[in-house]
Structures are given as structure tokens and as C-alpha cells.
Scaffold this motif. Structure first.
Motif, PDB file in Angstrom:
ATOM      1  N   ALA A  69      -1.239   1.283   8.694  1.00 41.26           N
ATOM      2  CA  ALA A  69      -2.217   1.133   7.613  1.00 41.26           C
ATOM      3  C   ALA A  69      -2.066  -0.202   6.908  1.00 41.26           C
ATOM      4  N   HIS A  70      -3.198  -0.784   6.533  1.00 38.62           N
ATOM      5  CA  HIS A  70      -3.237  -2.042   5.777  1.00 38.62           C
ATOM      6  C   HIS A  70      -3.241  -1.694   4.286  1.00 38.62           C
ATOM      7  N   LEU A  71      -2.069  -1.422   3.746  1.00 42.77           N
ATOM      8  CA  LEU A  71      -1.946  -1.030   2.335  1.00 42.77           C
ATOM      9  C   LEU A  71      -2.125  -2.270   1.467  1.00 42.77           C
ATOM     10  N   ASP A  72      -3.382  -2.566   1.149  1.00 45.69           N
ATOM     11  CA  ASP A  72      -3.713  -3.815   0.474  1.00 45.69           C
ATOM     12  C   ASP A  72      -5.076  -3.678  -0.206  1.00 45.69           C
ATOM     13  N   PRO A  73      -5.163  -3.802  -1.526  1.00 46.20           N
ATOM     14  CA  PRO A  73      -4.069  -4.113  -2.444  1.00 46.20           C
ATOM     15  C   PRO A  73      -3.095  -2.942  -2.562  1.00 46.20           C
ATOM     16  N   ASP A  74      -1.865  -3.268  -2.902  1.00 47.84           N
ATOM     17  CA  ASP A  74      -0.819  -2.266  -3.110  1.00 47.84           C
ATOM     18  C   ASP A  74      -0.513  -2.250  -4.605  1.00 47.84           C
ATOM     19  N   LEU A  75      -0.992  -1.200  -5.289  1.00 54.55           N
ATOM     20  CA  LEU A  75      -1.017  -1.208  -6.748  1.00 54.55           C
ATOM     21  C   LEU A  75      -0.122  -0.170  -7.404  1.00 54.55           C
ATOM     22  N   CYS A  76       0.324   0.836  -6.647  1.00 54.80           N
ATOM     23  CA  CYS A  76       1.041   1.968  -7.243  1.00 54.80           C
ATOM     24  C   CYS A  76       2.495   1.973  -6.787  1.00 54.80           C
ATOM     25  N   SER A  77       3.413   1.933  -7.731  1.00 52.60           N
ATOM     26  CA  SER A  77       4.836   1.852  -7.393  1.00 52.60           C
ATOM     27  C   SER A  77       5.303   3.049  -6.590  1.00 52.60           C
ATOM     28  N   GLU A  78       4.686   4.224  -6.811  1.00 54.67           N
ATOM     29  CA  GLU A  78       5.154   5.438  -6.159  1.00 54.67           C
ATOM     30  C   GLU A  78       4.648   5.588  -4.721  1.00 54.67           C
ATOM     31  N   SER A  79       3.823   4.670  -4.235  1.00 58.72           N
ATOM     32  CA  SER A  79       3.268   4.803  -2.888  1.00 58.72           C
ATOM     33  C   SER A  79       4.335   4.710  -1.800  1.00 58.72           C
ATOM     34  N   LEU A  80       5.343   3.856  -2.020  1.00 60.80           N
ATOM     35  CA  LEU A  80       6.395   3.583  -1.040  1.00 60.80           C
ATOM     36  C   LEU A  80       7.718   3.406  -1.769  1.00 60.80           C
ATOM     37  N   PRO A  81       8.849   3.489  -1.061  1.00 66.58           N
ATOM     38  CA  PRO A  81      10.123   3.050  -1.659  1.00 66.58           C
ATOM     39  C   PRO A  81      10.043   1.549  -1.976  1.00 66.58           C
ATOM     40  N   ARG A  82      10.612   1.124  -3.096  1.00 64.74           N
ATOM     41  CA  ARG A  82      10.461  -0.257  -3.558  1.00 64.74           C
ATOM     42  C   ARG A  82      11.813  -0.904  -3.829  1.00 64.74           C
ATOM     43  N   LEU A  83      11.862  -2.223  -3.665  1.00 58.76           N
ATOM     44  CA  LEU A  83      12.960  -3.008  -4.209  1.00 58.76           C
ATOM     45  C   LEU A  83      12.727  -3.183  -5.704  1.00 58.76           C
ATOM     46  N   PRO A  84      13.799  -3.408  -6.479  1.00 54.69           N
ATOM     47  CA  PRO A  84      13.650  -3.449  -7.950  1.00 54.69           C
ATOM     48  C   PRO A  84      12.661  -4.503  -8.449  1.00 54.69           C
ATOM     49  N   GLU A  85      12.502  -5.587  -7.720  1.00 59.54           N
ATOM     50  CA  GLU A  85      11.648  -6.677  -8.195  1.00 59.54           C
ATOM     51  C   GLU A  85      10.159  -6.445  -7.911  1.00 59.54           C
ATOM     52  N   TRP A  86       9.811  -5.339  -7.277  1.00 53.96           N
ATOM     53  CA  TRP A  86       8.439  -5.125  -6.809  1.00 53.96           C
ATOM     54  C   TRP A  86       7.393  -5.272  -7.911  1.00 53.96           C
ATOM     55  N   LYS A  87       6.265  -5.886  -7.519  1.00 51.67           N
ATOM     56  CA  LYS A  87       5.093  -5.982  -8.378  1.00 51.67           C
ATOM     57  C   LYS A  87       3.850  -5.657  -7.547  1.00 51.67           C
ATOM     58  N   PRO A  88       2.790  -5.188  -8.177  1.00 55.97           N
ATOM     59  CA  PRO A  88       1.536  -5.004  -7.441  1.00 55.97           C
ATOM     60  C   PRO A  88       1.083  -6.318  -6.807  1.00 55.97           C
ATOM     61  N   ILE A  89       0.456  -6.205  -5.631  1.00 53.98           N
ATOM     62  CA  ILE A  89       0.179  -7.402  -4.839  1.00 53.98           C
ATOM     63  C   ILE A  89      -1.091  -7.206  -4.018  1.00 53.98           C
ATOM     64  N   LEU A  90      -1.794  -8.299  -3.787  1.00 52.28           N
ATOM     65  CA  LEU A  90      -3.023  -8.323  -2.982  1.00 52.28           C
ATOM     66  C   LEU A  90      -2.941  -9.477  -2.001  1.00 52.28           C
ATOM     67  N   GLY A  91      -3.392  -9.261  -0.775  1.00 55.23           N
ATOM     68  CA  GLY A  91      -3.462 -10.335   0.206  1.00 55.23           C
ATOM     69  C   GLY A  91      -4.899 -10.666   0.570  1.00 55.23           C
ATOM     70  N   GLN A  92      -5.145 -11.956   0.872  1.00 53.66           N
ATOM     71  CA  GLN A  92      -6.449 -12.387   1.359  1.00 53.66           C
ATOM     72  C   GLN A  92      -6.263 -13.512   2.375  1.00 53.66           C
ATOM     73  N   THR A  93      -7.210 -13.587   3.302  1.00 56.62           N
ATOM     74  CA  THR A  93      -7.198 -14.657   4.286  1.00 56.62           C
ATOM     75  C   THR A  93      -8.623 -14.853   4.799  1.00 56.62           C
ATOM     76  N   GLY A  94      -8.805 -15.750   5.739  1.00 59.38           N
ATOM     77  CA  GLY A  94     -10.106 -15.954   6.357  1.00 59.38           C
ATOM     78  C   GLY A  94     -11.174 -16.397   5.377  1.00 59.38           C
ATOM     79  N   ALA A  95     -12.427 -15.968   5.660  1.00 57.90           N
ATOM     80  CA  ALA A  95     -13.561 -16.391   4.839  1.00 57.90           C
ATOM     81  C   ALA A  95     -13.448 -15.898   3.404  1.00 57.90           C
ATOM     82  N   ALA A  96     -12.884 -14.694   3.212  1.00 59.85           N
ATOM     83  CA  ALA A  96     -12.757 -14.162   1.851  1.00 59.85           C
ATOM     84  C   ALA A  96     -11.856 -15.040   1.000  1.00 59.85           C
TER      85      ALA A  96
END
Length: 285
Positions: A69-96
Motif C-alpha cells: 500500500a502507498h500510505l501517503d499522506p501518512d497522518l496518523c501516528s497509530e497507523s504503524l509502529p513509529r520511531l520517536p522522531e516521527w512526524k506526519p509526512i506527504l510525498g509528491q513527484t512527477g507532474a503533481a
């Protein structure tokens, strides 16, 4: 400041289905499939649900829980196990990403994420579509930009917490970019720590629905009256054709572009947008 209306999650082209609205109003945006991602649907948790089970049920097994799965944007801390420094994040590439760069999107600007949704019912332990409910575009989350990173040129030691994200597992692309959220939202007349810098709306409300109530297609939106273009200048990028816009006494109707993932609104041209945004973010969480 700019507001970017960013289309994300399942739709007819990616995933083949909408995302679900539960009978109690809770809603979740389903990430699209991505064979290059290190994350499986079954890895992702949402409240008491496993996303893998939801995806498998709603696609009748065409996308199994074990699919990536392309979990993007990833906005919820409880979705996955996290490292302590984790922050919500979004990726973009290409024409967008090119569209974001060319329009000067930068730190402090805010993404408003929307997607295609439909109501579901839970029967015999499975989630099923309510075929009598309409398809609609709904706002489901937000992210205010704090940092912008080029994936091919970043400090690995500082951002190891982010390297699980699908955009760090793509083939080399010169404009592959990630956006890291602020901890708290920064808007005029909004007290510090009132609203997180990124998050999701927990439940559907009419205030979050973009699709006009009686529209035959989700792409026809009903917006506040001030959205109507001033002096022929369109409010959103990708919407220069004035035949897309109609104005009534109480609202603006827009037939949104099928192409274009990011519709950008400049608050300098439309200062009413800031008050509208604050109302959504403070009254619908």
C-alpha cells in the motif's frame, strides 16, 4: 499562504473503489496500491480495524490484505509502529510535484486532502457498500508544511524516521519530494497548540463534503460564494475555463477538472479562505 486541495486515496482509477464512511459517520481514506512500497495493507491499523481486512472486503478480494500500500499522506501516528522522531509526512513527484513547485508552494502552506467516499454497512463481520448511498468528494485530512525534502538529497542521519515511507522506496526521480508537517497549525488569530499541524477528520459532516448535494457526479462541487473568480481570474489552478464556474445567491458551483491532482488557491487573492479554513479545522475535528 496557499491552500492546496490535494486528491488522495482510493478512487475509480486507483484502487477501483471509493473510501468508506461507516454507519456511525467515521471515515477513513484507503491508500492506493503500490507494489514498490514496503508497507502491506495488513500492517496498517485504524481504530479497531485492520485496513487490510477493509480493503479485502470492499474489493471482494481483488486487492488482498497482503498487497502493498502507498500510505501517503501518512497522518496518523497509530497507523504503524513509529520511531520517536516521527512526524506526519506527504510525498509528491512527477507532474503533481512540478505543479506545486511552479506555483511556489512552500513552508507554511496547507494541504487539504480530499477523496472519493461512499457509505458502507457492517454485516456478518464484514464491511459492504451501501449501494443506495451517493459517491461524493469529501475533505478528510490536512497538513501544514514545515520542511520540504528532496528524496535524492537529504540528511539520512536526521531523517531515518521517515525512510519507511513509500517515496523513499521509488526509483531515482529528480523531483521526488516529501513534505514534513508542522507540530502545530499556524494561522492568524489561532492560538498556539489549538490544532495539530496535520491530522484527519474523525467523522463525516456536511461541512466536509465538496460535492454539491444534488450533483449527478462527485466532481461537481458546491463551494462558498467567495470562491467565484474575481475579474475572470480562477480561484483554483487547473480551472481557467470560466464555463466550469457558476454563481448563485448563496454559493459557487464548480465542475472540477478530471486531470490535475493538486488544485492551488492563493489566500492573498482570496483572504476569505483563511476564515473558512479555520472554521473547518476547528469545528469538524
Amino acid at each position: 499562504m496557499k491552500i492546496i486541495f490535494s486528491r488522495k486515496g482510493f478512487d475509480s482509477a486507483s484502487g477501483g473503489k471509493p473510501s468508506p464512511i461507516l454507519q456511525d459517520g467515521r471515515m477513513v481514506s484507503l491508500p492506493i496500491p503500490d507494489k514498490n512500497s514496503p508497507i502491506r495493507y495488513s500492517d496498517i491499523h485504524w481504530q479497531e480495524f485492520n485496513i487490510g481486512n477493509i480493503v479485502s472486503d470492499l474489493t471482494k478480494g481483488k486487492i488482498p490484505a497482503t498487497h502493498f500500500a502507498h500510505l501517503d499522506p501518512d497522518l496518523c501516528s497509530e497507523s504503524l509502529p513509529r520511531l520517536p522522531e516521527w512526524k506526519p509526512i506527504l510525498g509528491q513527484t512527477g507532474a503533481a510535484q512540478g505543479h506545486l513547485r511552479n506555483n511556489g508552494v512552500t513552508t507554511g502552506d496547507i494541504f487539504l486532502f480530499f477523496g472519493l467516499f461512499r457509505q458502507v454497512a457492517c454485516r456478518s463481520g464484514k464491511v459492504e457498500w451501501d449501494i443506495d448511498s451517493p459517491l461524493r468528494h469529501v475533505l478528510w485530512g490536512w497538513l501544514q508544511i514545515d520542511e520540504i525534502l528532496k528524496v535524492d538529497d537529504y540528511d539520512h542521519s536526521r531523517y531515518k524516521w521517515a525512510e519507511y515511507h513509500p517515496h523513499f522506496h521509488r526509483n531515482e526521480e529528480t523531483n521526488n519530494t516529501v513534505y514534513v508537517s508542522k507540530k502545530y497549525l499556524t494561522l492568524p488569530e489561532l492560538s498556539a497548540r489549538d490544532v495539530a499541524g496535520a491530522g484527519v477528520f474523525s467523522k463525516y459532516s456536511d461541512q466536509l463534503q465538496l460535492t454539491a448535494p444534488n450533483a449527478k457526479t462527485p466532481s461537481v462541487w458546491e463551494l462558498p460564494q467567495w470562491f467565484y473568480p474575481h475579474n475572470g481570474k480562477p480561484t483554483f489552478t487547473y480551472h481557467a475555463d470560466m464555463t466550469r464556474w457558476q454563481q448563485s445567491e448563496r454559493s459557487t458551483i464548480l465542475k472540477t477538472a478530471a486531470r490535475g491532482q493538486e488544485f492551488i488557491l492563493d489566500c492573498k487573492e482570496h483572504p476569505e479562505a483563511i476564515g473558512w479554513l479555520k472554521k473547518i479545522l476547528t469545528s469538524t475535528r
